[in-house]
Design a protein around this motif. Structure first.
Motif, PDB file in Angstrom:
ATOM      1  N   GLY A 174       0.808  -1.220   0.000  1.00 38.78           N
ATOM      2  CA  GLY A 174       0.000   0.000   0.000  1.00 38.78           C
ATOM      3  C   GLY A 174       0.842   1.270   0.000  1.00 38.78           C
ATOM      4  N   VAL A 175       1.796   1.358   0.892  1.00 41.75           N
ATOM      5  CA  VAL A 175       2.614   2.572   1.013  1.00 41.75           C
ATOM      6  C   VAL A 175       3.528   2.718  -0.203  1.00 41.75           C
ATOM      7  CG1 VAL A 175       4.399   3.712   2.383  1.00 41.75           C
ATOM      8  CG2 VAL A 175       2.505   2.538   3.535  1.00 41.75           C
ATOM      9  N   ALA A 176       4.158   1.606  -0.588  1.00 39.11           N
ATOM     10  CA  ALA A 176       5.089   1.651  -1.727  1.00 39.11           C
ATOM     11  C   ALA A 176       4.362   2.119  -2.982  1.00 39.11           C
ATOM     12  CB  ALA A 176       5.712   0.274  -1.954  1.00 39.11           C
ATOM     13  N   SER A 177       3.153   1.646  -3.185  1.00 39.45           N
ATOM     14  CA  SER A 177       2.419   2.006  -4.398  1.00 39.45           C
ATOM     15  C   SER A 177       2.277   3.531  -4.510  1.00 39.45           C
ATOM     16  CB  SER A 177       1.052   1.328  -4.370  1.00 39.45           C
ATOM     17  OG  SER A 177       0.248   1.867  -5.381  1.00 39.45           O
ATOM     18  N   ALA A 185       2.863  -5.238 -12.444  1.00 45.52           N
ATOM     19  CA  ALA A 185       1.544  -4.641 -12.715  1.00 45.52           C
ATOM     20  C   ALA A 185       1.617  -3.118 -12.552  1.00 45.52           C
ATOM     21  CB  ALA A 185       0.505  -5.240 -11.770  1.00 45.52           C
ATOM     22  N   LEU A 186       2.340  -2.681 -11.538  1.00 45.40           N
ATOM     23  CA  LEU A 186       2.450  -1.235 -11.308  1.00 45.40           C
ATOM     24  C   LEU A 186       3.275  -0.576 -12.425  1.00 45.40           C
ATOM     25  CD1 LEU A 186       1.308   0.557  -9.155  1.00 45.40           C
ATOM     26  CD2 LEU A 186       3.384   0.269  -7.808  1.00 45.40           C
ATOM     27  N   LYS A 187       4.316  -1.271 -12.841  1.00 47.76           N
ATOM     28  CA  LYS A 187       5.141  -0.746 -13.947  1.00 47.76           C
ATOM     29  C   LYS A 187       4.277  -0.596 -15.206  1.00 47.76           C
ATOM     30  CE  LYS A 187       8.809  -1.799 -17.108  1.00 47.76           C
ATOM     31  NZ  LYS A 187      10.019  -2.487 -17.446  1.00 47.76           N
ATOM     32  N   GLU A 188       3.482  -1.608 -15.481  1.00 50.84           N
ATOM     33  CA  GLU A 188       2.642  -1.573 -16.684  1.00 50.84           C
ATOM     34  C   GLU A 188       1.677  -0.390 -16.647  1.00 50.84           C
ATOM     35  OE1 GLU A 188      -0.395  -4.724 -18.519  1.00 50.84           O
ATOM     36  OE2 GLU A 188       1.463  -5.588 -17.711  1.00 50.84           O
ATOM     37  N   LYS A 189       1.140  -0.126 -15.433  1.00 54.60           N
ATOM     38  CA  LYS A 189       0.201   0.987 -15.300  1.00 54.60           C
ATOM     39  C   LYS A 189       0.913   2.341 -15.446  1.00 54.60           C
ATOM     40  CE  LYS A 189      -2.645   3.330 -11.861  1.00 54.60           C
ATOM     41  NZ  LYS A 189      -2.832   3.545 -10.429  1.00 54.60           N
ATOM     42  N   PRO A 223      -9.773  -7.911   5.192  1.00 56.99           N
ATOM     43  CA  PRO A 223      -9.656  -7.249   3.893  1.00 56.99           C
ATOM     44  C   PRO A 223      -8.241  -6.716   3.691  1.00 56.99           C
ATOM     45  CG  PRO A 223     -11.553  -6.404   5.126  1.00 56.99           C
ATOM     46  CD  PRO A 223     -10.795  -7.294   6.055  1.00 56.99           C
ATOM     47  N   ASP A 224      -7.730  -6.856   2.473  1.00 55.34           N
ATOM     48  CA  ASP A 224      -6.421  -6.308   2.128  1.00 55.34           C
ATOM     49  C   ASP A 224      -6.531  -4.771   2.184  1.00 55.34           C
ATOM     50  OD1 ASP A 224      -4.119  -5.414   0.951  1.00 55.34           O
ATOM     51  OD2 ASP A 224      -4.388  -6.502  -0.934  1.00 55.34           O
ATOM     52  N   PRO A 225      -5.646  -4.115   2.954  1.00 49.24           N
ATOM     53  CA  PRO A 225      -5.739  -2.643   3.054  1.00 49.24           C
ATOM     54  C   PRO A 225      -5.759  -1.970   1.674  1.00 49.24           C
ATOM     55  CG  PRO A 225      -4.061  -3.475   4.548  1.00 49.24           C
ATOM     56  CD  PRO A 225      -4.539  -4.654   3.765  1.00 49.24           C
ATOM     57  N   ALA A 226      -5.060  -2.588   0.714  1.00 49.76           N
ATOM     58  CA  ALA A 226      -5.013  -1.987  -0.628  1.00 49.76           C
ATOM     59  C   ALA A 226      -6.407  -1.952  -1.269  1.00 49.76           C
ATOM     60  CB  ALA A 226      -4.042  -2.766  -1.509  1.00 49.76           C
ATOM     61  N   SER A 227      -7.316  -2.829  -0.796  1.00 53.44           N
ATOM     62  CA  SER A 227      -8.653  -2.885  -1.406  1.00 53.44           C
ATOM     63  C   SER A 227      -9.608  -1.852  -0.801  1.00 53.44           C
ATOM     64  CB  SER A 227      -9.243  -4.289  -1.222  1.00 53.44           C
ATOM     65  OG  SER A 227      -9.565  -4.478   0.156  1.00 53.44           O
ATOM     66  N   LEU A 228      -9.144  -1.126   0.230  1.00 50.33           N
ATOM     67  CA  LEU A 228     -10.044  -0.178   0.910  1.00 50.33           C
ATOM     68  C   LEU A 228     -10.189   1.128   0.136  1.00 50.33           C
ATOM     69  CD1 LEU A 228      -8.793  -0.531   4.614  1.00 50.33           C
ATOM     70  CD2 LEU A 228     -10.688  -1.706   3.515  1.00 50.33           C
ATOM     71  N   GLY A 229      -9.223   1.404  -0.746  1.00 49.16           N
ATOM     72  CA  GLY A 229      -9.175   2.686  -1.454  1.00 49.16           C
ATOM     73  C   GLY A 229     -10.515   3.122  -2.035  1.00 49.16           C
ATOM     74  N   PRO A 230     -11.113   2.293  -2.902  1.00 43.94           N
ATOM     75  CA  PRO A 230     -12.332   2.765  -3.564  1.00 43.94           C
ATOM     76  C   PRO A 230     -13.491   2.985  -2.610  1.00 43.94           C
ATOM     77  CG  PRO A 230     -11.751   0.507  -4.246  1.00 43.94           C
ATOM     78  CD  PRO A 230     -10.639   0.993  -3.384  1.00 43.94           C
ATOM     79  N   VAL A 249      -4.040   8.574  -6.978  1.00 50.33           N
ATOM     80  CA  VAL A 249      -3.060   7.470  -7.050  1.00 50.33           C
ATOM     81  C   VAL A 249      -3.661   6.082  -6.797  1.00 50.33           C
ATOM     82  CG1 VAL A 249      -1.112   8.945  -6.348  1.00 50.33           C
ATOM     83  CG2 VAL A 249      -2.382   7.712  -4.599  1.00 50.33           C
ATOM     84  N   GLY A 250      -4.991   6.011  -6.645  1.00 49.21           N
ATOM     85  CA  GLY A 250      -5.622   4.700  -6.472  1.00 49.21           C
ATOM     86  C   GLY A 250      -5.439   4.110  -5.081  1.00 49.21           C
ATOM     87  N   SER A 251      -5.177   4.945  -4.076  1.00 49.59           N
ATOM     88  CA  SER A 251      -5.013   4.438  -2.700  1.00 49.59           C
ATOM     89  C   SER A 251      -5.737   5.346  -1.722  1.00 49.59           C
ATOM     90  CB  SER A 251      -3.546   4.454  -2.271  1.00 49.59           C
ATOM     91  OG  SER A 251      -2.754   3.733  -3.148  1.00 49.59           O
ATOM     92  N   GLN A 252      -6.042   4.797  -0.535  1.00 50.76           N
ATOM     93  CA  GLN A 252      -6.679   5.634   0.492  1.00 50.76           C
ATOM     94  C   GLN A 252      -5.619   6.503   1.212  1.00 50.76           C
ATOM     95  OE1 GLN A 252      -5.528   4.380   3.336  1.00 50.76           O
ATOM     96  NE2 GLN A 252      -5.488   2.176   3.168  1.00 50.76           N
ATOM     97  N   ALA A 253      -6.115   7.371   2.092  1.00 51.19           N
ATOM     98  CA  ALA A 253      -5.248   8.418   2.649  1.00 51.19           C
ATOM     99  C   ALA A 253      -4.158   7.901   3.591  1.00 51.19           C
ATOM    100  CB  ALA A 253      -6.102   9.469   3.372  1.00 51.19           C
ATOM    101  N   ILE A 254      -4.367   6.741   4.224  1.00 53.13           N
ATOM    102  CA  ILE A 254      -3.325   6.277   5.158  1.00 53.13           C
ATOM    103  C   ILE A 254      -2.062   5.904   4.377  1.00 53.13           C
ATOM    104  CG2 ILE A 254      -2.739   4.592   6.963  1.00 53.13           C
ATOM    105  CD1 ILE A 254      -5.023   6.572   7.712  1.00 53.13           C
TER     106      ILE A 254
END
Ligand code: NDP
Length: 400
Positions: free
Chosen positions: A11-14, A42-46, A293-300, A338-343
């Motif tokens: 999450g943070v690295a992204s 996947a991140l590189k591709e995006k 839940p994976d923290p990365a999935s909380l964004g949306p 950036v596709g992530s939540q504020a934390i």
């Protein structure tokens, strides 16, 4: 300007990677190296089509110093930004020493088998980093991180001495789940289920977990319950800021979060003691992480704002003075950008800035340093520029 190797792709690295790609002038090249290479790819591709920063990826086990050394030698970065887990801090520092490359992280080392985080392990590297002529910048997230920069800024511009600091970390976000953690669940639950503590007159005062509660009305969020926690920056700030008599850290938690946490604790699910399950050894907390839940999935799904900052009380020109520095960040705005939540956002942006301070030579001294030991001004300027603008209040409501 240079190349940065980022270890971890969670999450943070992204967020940090998105920000490096927005800042191609400084980050000409980045290598994303993590345990699961498919996430890096996947991140590189995006991101590659959107940026001049040249992105490379690699698989690495950051518990293995030799693997890290080989990778650093092949990529030759100017700085390694450690955004894996606190367990990997020392192996990555060892690899940086062996290759003479600067090091930046966002959380202090924690041994896997004792949930106790303190700086002694990393401070023990001071002389070796000095001799090698390289910098280790410790704790370049939000808290620790921006809270230390805020403290150095307050000290430099507003006080002759700071006697009291209250760090207030408020997350007014709602993700709609009855229970989920905003960053790595294992690290988060270890932190909040530990005993609380604060520093008074040079000594640690220990409390039961969540024993001290206050209510505070946060700008941009509203009234929230907050609880005193142990937090790593207390240890370094108490040493580095002149005149400290007491320093505390409070974090907001909703009732649903606390009730679930208590229940999980009561049934033993937050334990880090391994148990045997169907012939296999498992750690209950690691199993819990797998079902949450994976923290990365909380964004949306997360709406609302965070408000994190420090209230300072001290003296200027012989007179009492109060000062509050804080940042308000909106979960949905972060998600749009950036596709992530504020934390993750509030941690990933300062991580990029920390690496930038080293790469641009604005922060340049050999050894191992906490963030408040550097000149705060260029960092404060960068916060405004890169998405975390700060606000100040010269007459804040104090915490009793
Ligand atoms: P995540 O769990 O989302 O990401 C961790 C990443 O590290 C994953 O990509 C993981 O790989 C990778 N990783 C774990 N172990 C290894 C290993 N042995 N070798 C290589 N890669 C590894 O965590 P977060 O992004 O939420 O947190 C990252 C860091 O930020 C943590 O240290 C956390 O404590 C810190 N933090 C700091 C804050 C601050 O304000 N200072 C606030 C929030 C977090 P894989 O994908 O395979 O699991």
């Amino acid at each position: 300007m240079g190349k940065c190797m980022i270890i971890g792709c969670g999450g943070v690295a992204s967020v940090a990677i998105h920000k490096c790609c927005q800042n191609s002038e400084v980050f000409e090249g980045i290598m994303i190296a993590s345990r699961t290479k498919s996430k890096c790819d996947a991140l590189k591709e995006k991101l590659q089509p959107t940026t001049k920063t040249v992105i490379e990826t690699a698989q690495v086990n950051a518990d293995n110093v030799d693997e890290l050394i080989a990778l650093i030698n092949s990529y030759k970065p100017d700085v390694v930004l450690n955004l894996a887990l606190p367990y990997q801090d020392l192996t990555i520092m060892d690899a940086c020493l062996a290759t003479k490359v600067h090091y930046v992280d966002t959380a202090n080392y924690e041994p896997v088998d004792t949930a106790k985080f303190e700086y002694k392990w990393q401070w023990a590297y001071r002389e070796r980093f000095e001799k090698a002529g390289i910098t280790a910048l410790l704790g370049s997230g939000f808290d620790p991180g921006v809270t230390g920069v805020f403290s150095a800024y307050a000290m430099k511009h507003h006080f002759d001495e700071i006697n009291y600091i209250d760090i207030l970390d408020c997350n007014g976000g709602d993700h709609g789940y009855p229970f989920a953690t905003n960053f790595n669940p294992e690290i988060n639950i270890r932190e909040v289920s530990a005993k609380g503590s604060y520093i008074e007159d040079g000594k640690w005062v220990e409390t039961e977990p969540m024993e001290i509660k206050r209510v505070y009305n946060f700008k941009g969020v509203g009234e929230k319950d907050m609880y005193l926690l142990h937090h790593e920056e207390l240890e370094s700030l108490a040493l580095n800021i002149k005149g400290i008599k007491r320093i505390r850290f409070f974090m907001t938690f909703g009732q649903s979060y606390l009730t679930h946490l208590k229940c999980l604790e009561n049934v033993g699910m937050t334990s880090i003691e391994p148990i045997m399950y169907e012939g296999k050894e498992i750690v209950p907390l690691q199993f819990l992480k797998a079902v949450l839940p994976d923290p990365a999935s909380l964004g949306p799904r997360t709406v609302g704002k965070t408000n994190i900052g420090c209230i300072f009380r001290g003296k200027k020109d012989g007179k009492d003075k109060n000062y509050y520095l804080y940042n308000i960040c909106d979960h949905q705005e972060c998600y749009k950008e950036v596709g992530s939540q504020a934390i993750s956002y509030t941690t990933g942006v300062p991580a990029m800035i920390g690496a930038m301070m080293i790469m641009t030579g604005k922060w340049n001294k050999a050894g191992v340093y906490n963030i408040e030991e550097f000149d705060p001004d260029p960092f404060m300027e960068a916060l405004n520029k890169w998405g975390l603008p700060w606000e100040e209040d010269f007459d804040p409501v104090l915490v009793d």
